[in-house]
Design a protein around this motif. Sequence first.
Motif, short mmCIF file in Angstrom:
data_model
loop_
_atom_site.label_atom_id
_atom_site.label_comp_id
_atom_site.label_asym_id
_atom_site.label_seq_id
_atom_site.Cartn_x
_atom_site.Cartn_y
_atom_site.Cartn_z
N SER A 114 0.81 -1.22 0.00
CA SER A 114 0.00 0.00 0.00
C SER A 114 0.84 1.26 0.00
CB SER A 114 -0.89 0.00 1.23
OG SER A 114 -0.10 0.07 2.40
N ALA A 115 2.17 1.10 -0.08
CA ALA A 115 3.12 2.22 -0.05
C ALA A 115 3.21 2.87 1.32
CB ALA A 115 2.78 3.27 -1.11
N GLY A 116 2.66 2.22 2.33
CA GLY A 116 2.72 2.80 3.66
C GLY A 116 4.06 2.64 4.35
N VAL A 117 4.86 1.70 3.86
CA VAL A 117 6.17 1.44 4.47
C VAL A 117 7.23 1.45 3.38
CG1 VAL A 117 7.60 -0.21 5.74
CG2 VAL A 117 5.16 0.03 6.31
N THR A 118 8.30 2.18 3.63
CA THR A 118 9.46 2.15 2.75
C THR A 118 10.71 1.96 3.59
OG1 THR A 118 9.71 4.55 2.81
CG2 THR A 118 8.40 3.64 1.00
N SER A 119 11.73 1.41 2.97
CA SER A 119 13.00 1.22 3.67
C SER A 119 14.12 1.26 2.66
CB SER A 119 12.99 -0.12 4.41
OG SER A 119 14.17 -0.29 5.18
N TYR A 120 15.30 1.72 3.12
CA TYR A 120 16.41 1.96 2.20
C TYR A 120 17.71 1.39 2.77
CZ TYR A 120 13.16 5.37 0.26
OH TYR A 120 12.06 5.97 -0.30
N ALA A 121 18.60 1.05 1.87
CA ALA A 121 19.96 0.72 2.28
C ALA A 121 20.62 1.99 2.80
CB ALA A 121 20.74 0.16 1.10
N PRO A 122 21.48 1.87 3.81
CA PRO A 122 22.15 3.07 4.36
C PRO A 122 22.90 3.87 3.30
CG PRO A 122 22.46 1.20 5.82
CD PRO A 122 21.81 0.65 4.58
N SER A 123 23.41 3.19 2.30
CA SER A 123 24.22 3.88 1.27
C SER A 123 23.40 4.80 0.39
CB SER A 123 24.94 2.85 0.40
OG SER A 123 24.00 2.00 -0.24
N VAL A 124 22.08 4.63 0.37
CA VAL A 124 21.24 5.48 -0.50
C VAL A 124 20.22 6.29 0.30
CG1 VAL A 124 21.48 3.77 -2.34
CG2 VAL A 124 19.39 3.79 -0.95
N GLU A 125 20.12 6.06 1.59
CA GLU A 125 19.17 6.77 2.44
C GLU A 125 19.37 8.28 2.30
OE1 GLU A 125 17.14 5.11 5.25
OE2 GLU A 125 16.08 6.99 4.91
N GLY A 126 18.26 8.99 2.06
CA GLY A 126 18.33 10.44 1.92
C GLY A 126 18.61 10.92 0.50
N ARG A 127 19.01 10.02 -0.37
CA ARG A 127 19.28 10.39 -1.77
C ARG A 127 18.28 9.74 -2.73
NH1 ARG A 127 23.81 8.72 -4.17
NH2 ARG A 127 24.06 6.85 -2.87
N PHE A 128 17.84 8.54 -2.41
CA PHE A 128 16.92 7.80 -3.27
C PHE A 128 15.54 7.77 -2.63
CE2 PHE A 128 20.15 4.71 -5.47
CZ PHE A 128 20.93 5.81 -5.82
N THR A 129 14.51 7.74 -3.48
CA THR A 129 13.13 7.62 -3.02
C THR A 129 12.40 6.59 -3.85
OG1 THR A 129 13.10 9.95 -2.35
CG2 THR A 129 10.97 8.84 -2.57
N ILE A 130 11.83 5.61 -3.18
CA ILE A 130 11.01 4.61 -3.86
C ILE A 130 9.54 4.98 -3.71
CG2 ILE A 130 10.89 3.08 -1.84
CD1 ILE A 130 11.00 0.69 -3.79
N SER A 131 8.78 4.78 -4.78
CA SER A 131 7.35 5.06 -4.74
C SER A 131 6.65 4.10 -5.68
CB SER A 131 7.06 6.51 -5.13
OG SER A 131 7.50 6.78 -6.45
N ARG A 132 5.34 4.07 -5.60
CA ARG A 132 4.59 3.18 -6.49
C ARG A 132 3.24 3.81 -6.81
NH1 ARG A 132 3.98 -2.37 -3.63
NH2 ARG A 132 2.61 -2.85 -5.41
N ASP A 133 2.72 3.43 -7.96
CA ASP A 133 1.39 3.85 -8.39
C ASP A 133 0.64 2.57 -8.74
OD1 ASP A 133 -0.91 4.73 -9.69
OD2 ASP A 133 0.13 6.41 -10.66
#
Length: 123
Positions: free
Chosen positions: A54-73
């Motif tokens: 539902s796109a309610g939860v996202t998580s990132y690798a530390p190496s990309v946190e703050g630079r990359f954004t995942i989303s879905r439609d």
Amino acid sequence: QVQLVESGGGLVQAGGSLRLSCAASGRSFSNYAMSWFRQAPGKEREFVATISRSAGVTSYAPSVEGRFTISRDNAKNTVYLQMNSLKPEDTAVYYCAARRGGISYALDEYDNWGQGTQVTVSS
């Protein structure tokens, strides 16, 4: 099962941005957690980012946190990866992957994979 097709890769200078897309075909896209992984030459495939059904939860690798954004439609059966402030070490083939149920960081828990899209970041 879903079929996945990535697009949006390319060559970019360090500090630049790219937006990757992953289009899914098949039924019930919203039943799948989606993730991005990447594989650099000579290295193992690694987790980048994940998003829940539902796109309610996202998580990132530390190496990309703050630079990359995942989303879905879910209406478009598509997941995205917005990549900003790119670095040469982000150079890799990027793969999207799908699994029924909740998110996971483990490659072997995904049984639906795209063909990959090349991202090259020049210094």
